[in-house]
Design an enzyme around this catalytic site. Structure first.
Site, PDB file in Angstrom:
ATOM      1  N   GLU A  65       0.927  -1.190  -0.090  1.00 46.62           N
ATOM      2  CA  GLU A  65       0.082   0.195   0.104  1.00 46.62           C
ATOM      3  C   GLU A  65       0.760   1.318   0.051  1.00 46.62           C
ATOM      4  OE1 GLU A  65      -3.576  -1.713   2.788  1.00 46.62           O
ATOM      5  OE2 GLU A  65      -1.768  -1.041   3.594  1.00 46.62           O
ATOM      6  N   LYS A  78       3.652   6.972   2.928  1.00 47.96           N
ATOM      7  CA  LYS A  78       4.406   5.642   3.273  1.00 47.96           C
ATOM      8  C   LYS A  78       4.140   4.608   2.351  1.00 47.96           C
ATOM      9  CE  LYS A  78       2.318   3.333   7.011  1.00 47.96           C
ATOM     10  NZ  LYS A  78       2.158   2.840   8.201  1.00 47.96           N
ATOM     11  N   ALA A 148       4.217  -8.663  16.538  1.00 52.08           N
ATOM     12  CA  ALA A 148       5.319  -7.514  16.381  1.00 52.08           C
ATOM     13  C   ALA A 148       4.507  -6.387  17.107  1.00 52.08           C
ATOM     14  CB  ALA A 148       5.696  -7.338  14.869  1.00 52.08           C
ATOM     15  N   ASP A 170      -2.803 -15.539  22.384  1.00 51.40           N
ATOM     16  CA  ASP A 170      -2.437 -15.641  21.123  1.00 51.40           C
ATOM     17  C   ASP A 170      -2.658 -16.971  20.722  1.00 51.40           C
ATOM     18  OD1 ASP A 170      -0.348 -14.076  18.843  1.00 51.40           O
ATOM     19  OD2 ASP A 170      -0.704 -16.036  18.579  1.00 51.40           O
ATOM     20  N   THR A 210      -4.551  -9.348  15.597  1.00 48.96           N
ATOM     21  CA  THR A 210      -4.101 -10.669  14.733  1.00 48.96           C
ATOM     22  C   THR A 210      -3.934 -10.344  13.390  1.00 48.96           C
ATOM     23  OG1 THR A 210      -6.419 -11.316  14.365  1.00 48.96           O
ATOM     24  CG2 THR A 210      -5.536 -11.865  16.557  1.00 48.96           C
ATOM     25  N   ASP A 236      -7.781  -5.044   8.422  1.00 48.55           N
ATOM     26  CA  ASP A 236      -7.257  -3.750   7.947  1.00 48.55           C
ATOM     27  C   ASP A 236      -7.254  -3.895   6.455  1.00 48.55           C
ATOM     28  OD1 ASP A 236      -5.187  -5.226   7.873  1.00 48.55           O
ATOM     29  OD2 ASP A 236      -3.849  -3.530   8.866  1.00 48.55           O
ATOM     30  N   SER A 301      -9.991   0.657  13.681  1.00 49.05           N
ATOM     31  CA  SER A 301      -8.698   0.894  13.690  1.00 49.05           C
ATOM     32  C   SER A 301      -8.038   0.304  11.840  1.00 49.05           C
ATOM     33  CB  SER A 301      -7.456   0.997  14.540  1.00 49.05           C
ATOM     34  OG  SER A 301      -6.157   1.226  13.816  1.00 49.05           O
TER      35      SER A 301
HETATM   36  N1  LIG Z   1      -4.332  -0.553  12.178  1.00 47.39           N
HETATM   37  C1  LIG Z   1      -3.324  -0.439  11.941  1.00 47.39           C
HETATM   38  O1  LIG Z   1      -2.912   0.850  11.743  1.00 47.39           O
HETATM   39  C2  LIG Z   1      -2.289  -1.363  11.930  1.00 47.39           C
HETATM   40  C3  LIG Z   1      -0.927  -1.123  11.793  1.00 47.39           C
HETATM   41  C4  LIG Z   1      -0.031  -2.025  11.905  1.00 47.39           C
HETATM   42  C5  LIG Z   1      -0.362  -3.633  11.695  1.00 47.39           C
HETATM   43  N2  LIG Z   1      -1.849  -3.637  11.666  1.00 47.39           N
HETATM   44  C6  LIG Z   1      -2.376  -5.265  11.491  1.00 47.39           C
HETATM   45  O2  LIG Z   1      -1.990  -5.790  12.754  1.00 47.39           O
HETATM   46  C7  LIG Z   1      -2.232  -7.090  12.420  1.00 47.39           C
HETATM   47  C8  LIG Z   1      -1.110  -7.662  13.326  1.00 47.39           C
HETATM   48  O3  LIG Z   1       0.113  -7.058  12.988  1.00 47.39           O
HETATM   49  P1  LIG Z   1       1.592  -7.697  13.470  1.00 47.39           P
HETATM   50  O4  LIG Z   1       2.687  -6.894  12.822  1.00 47.39           O
HETATM   51  O5  LIG Z   1       1.416  -7.821  14.941  1.00 47.39           O
HETATM   52  O6  LIG Z   1       1.658  -9.098  12.891  1.00 47.39           O
HETATM   53  P2  LIG Z   1       2.306 -10.563  13.343  1.00 47.39           P
HETATM   54  O7  LIG Z   1       2.276 -11.583  12.413  1.00 47.39           O
HETATM   55  O8  LIG Z   1       3.582 -10.103  13.980  1.00 47.39           O
HETATM   56  O9  LIG Z   1       1.442 -10.867  14.696  1.00 47.39           O
HETATM   57  C9  LIG Z   1       0.057 -11.375  14.449  1.00 47.39           C
HETATM   58  C10 LIG Z   1      -0.267 -12.397  15.597  1.00 47.39           C
HETATM   59  O10 LIG Z   1      -1.537 -12.886  15.568  1.00 47.39           O
HETATM   60  C11 LIG Z   1      -1.555 -14.256  15.978  1.00 47.39           C
HETATM   61  N3  LIG Z   1      -2.689 -14.918  15.463  1.00 47.39           N
HETATM   62  C12 LIG Z   1      -3.349 -15.058  14.280  1.00 47.39           C
HETATM   63  N4  LIG Z   1      -4.652 -15.435  14.285  1.00 47.39           N
HETATM   64  C13 LIG Z   1      -5.028 -15.326  15.726  1.00 47.39           C
HETATM   65  C14 LIG Z   1      -6.196 -16.029  16.424  1.00 47.39           C
HETATM   66  N5  LIG Z   1      -7.119 -16.352  15.535  1.00 47.39           N
HETATM   67  N6  LIG Z   1      -6.453 -15.521  17.740  1.00 47.39           N
HETATM   68  C15 LIG Z   1      -5.099 -15.107  18.511  1.00 47.39           C
HETATM   69  N7  LIG Z   1      -4.082 -14.625  17.731  1.00 47.39           N
HETATM   70  C16 LIG Z   1      -3.931 -14.935  16.653  1.00 47.39           C
HETATM   71  C17 LIG Z   1      -0.484 -14.787  15.308  1.00 47.39           C
HETATM   72  O11 LIG Z   1      -0.228 -16.169  16.020  1.00 47.39           O
HETATM   73  C18 LIG Z   1       0.621 -13.659  15.634  1.00 47.39           C
HETATM   74  O12 LIG Z   1       1.440 -13.867  16.718  1.00 47.39           O
HETATM   75  C19 LIG Z   1      -1.752  -7.267  10.973  1.00 47.39           C
HETATM   76  O13 LIG Z   1      -3.186  -7.735  10.389  1.00 47.39           O
HETATM   77  C20 LIG Z   1      -1.434  -6.027  10.465  1.00 47.39           C
HETATM   78  O14 LIG Z   1      -1.929  -5.841   9.261  1.00 47.39           O
HETATM   79  C21 LIG Z   1      -2.923  -2.757  11.640  1.00 47.39           C
END
Ligand SMILES: NC(=O)c1ccc[n+]([C@@H]2O[C@H](COP(=O)([O-])OP(=O)(O)OC[C@H]3O[C@@H](n4cnc5c(N)ncnc54)[C@H](O)[C@@H]3O)[C@@H](O)[C@H]2O)c1
Length: 348
Positions: A65, A78, A148, A170, A210, A236, A301
């Site tokens: 994106e 970004k 993360a 998680d 998640t 998102d 969000s």
């Molecule tokens: N809204 C925003 O501004 C914004 C910003 C950054 C990231 N995000 C979104 O946030 C999400 C997480 O990002 P991240 O960098 O932490 O990803 P990541 O992959 O590091 O972590 C995601 C975690 O979710 C867990 N998970 C998956 N399905 C699950 C479930 N059903 N129940 C419980 N846990 C579950 C995974 O095991 C993993 O540890 C992504 O979808 C990303 O696109 C949104």
């Protein structure tokens, strides 16, 4: 012949290493607090910004994106990806970098890593929303999805909102273990949970973060009691949500930029004209945030360009007079601006 770049050729660049040093220099919790104020200041002047839903290129495994905006003086964008499968082969789900430029002449004034910065700005935006929407005196947060973003989300809620307890869950116990270990020593009670139901017990703030490529149901309707604030971060993208639709029907829903959130957020599950409240209007006092203790507030969000702009604005300010950037020879700067070809010839 080696030609030394002129000052007009140089653009300050913040690498990952410099970003980490900058954050340690200032202190992570101070950065999260400061970013909350920077994002809030820009939400207060929301109307002056150029706004567009982000430009998304979807593929089978993820999305890339571009997120542009401008306040009329400074332009920013970004680059960010989202690839939930990435962690399986050692890559991150989300990586990013971004740029600010001077609107008057179009010259970039900052290039920065934004993988760390995105995690911090997303956490700051969540904390800003919770400051206006969460029950007063909230002490306990459920953090579902311990990847993360999770430690940043938790620490911003501690610093800005004042929570003292986090309940982690998680599907991957190793992620929860990592998150609990990282958060140890930050002044929080940390409770590791074995189910989402257990995680949300007694929590006034529920954050879902998640990563999945499809619609998931992290929270079902019967799990969510009255009075809580839900901070839904992970849904998102089109076809990617975290909450059961019935939760949305019971909630007051707060969003960043409706034309983007209707495509990408939890509300893609609702009618296109379902009533939502724009968060900036709560922050400027034009609309109410939390009105009573029974209300379920939901911050749907998705992440909007203005938040990245605020974060880059902060970094640009904070690197001044520090060693935490380097100047990149990024812009060709011929002695005669129209003699670009001559500059190339002379460099042989
Ligand atoms: N809204 C925003 O501004 C914004 C910003 C950054 C990231 N995000 C979104 O946030 C999400 C997480 O990002 P991240 O960098 O932490 O990803 P990541 O992959 O590091 O972590 C995601 C975690 O979710 C867990 N998970 C998956 N399905 C699950 C479930 N059903 N129940 C419980 N846990 C579950 C995974 O095991 C993993 O540890 C992504 O979808 C990303 O696109 C949104």
């Amino acid at each position: 012949m080696k030609i030394k770049p002129s000052s007009l050729a140089l653009v300050p660049f913040v690498s990952v290493e410099h970003m980490m040093k900058l954050v340690h220099h200032i202190g992570l919790e101070t950065v999260l607090q400061d970013l909350t104020e920077y994002v809030e200041a820009d939400f207060k002047r929301w109307e002056i910004f150029d706004k567009t839903p982000r430009v998304a290129s979807h593929s089978a495994e993820g999305v890339i994106e571009l997120m542009p905006t401008s306040d009329g003086e400074v332009y920013g964008f970004k680059y960010v990806n989202g690839h939930p499968k990435n962690t399986r082969d050692g890559r991150q789900t989300v990586t990013a970098f971004g740029l600010l430029a001077d609107v008057d002449n179009g010259y970039p004034v900052l290039l920065s890593e934004m993988t760390l910065l995105t995690a911090m700005r997303t956490a700051a935006t969540s904390a800003m929303a919770a400051r206006h929407l969460a029950p007063k005196g909230a002490t306990t947060m459920a953090m579902i999805g311990n990847g993360a973003q999770s430690e940043f989300q938790t620490l911003a809620m501690k610093t800005v909102v004042g929570i003292d307890t986090v309940r982690l869950y998680d599907i991957d116990a190793a992620a929860t273990q990592k998150c609990a270990t990282n958060l140890a020593g930050h002044g929080l009670n940390i409770v590791r949970c074995n189910s989402p139901e257990e995680a949300i017990e007694g929590a006034q703030i529920i954050t879902t973060c998640t990563a999945d490529k499809q619609c998931a149901t992290i929270l079902t309707d019967n799990m969510v009691g009255s009075g809580v604030h839900i901070n839904a971060i992970g849904g998102d993208c089109p076809g990617k949500t975290e909450l059961h639709r019935n939760i949305l029907l019971r909630s007051d829903i707060f969003v960043e930029y409706p034309p983007q959130t209707r495509i990408e957020g939890e509300i893609q599950q609702l009618d296109p004209d379902h009533d939502v409240i724009e968060l900036w209007q709560v922050i400027t006092g034009q609309k109410s945030g939390r009105r009573n203790s029974n209300q379920i507030t939901l911050f749907d969000s998705v992440g909007f360009a203005i938040e990245d702009f605020s974060a880059l604005r902060y970094v640009r300010e904070k690197i001044k007079d520090t060693p935490y950037y380097q100047n990149l020879d990024m812009l060709a700067d011929p002695d005669d601006p129209r003699d670009l070809f001559g500059m190339l010839q002379r460099s042989k």
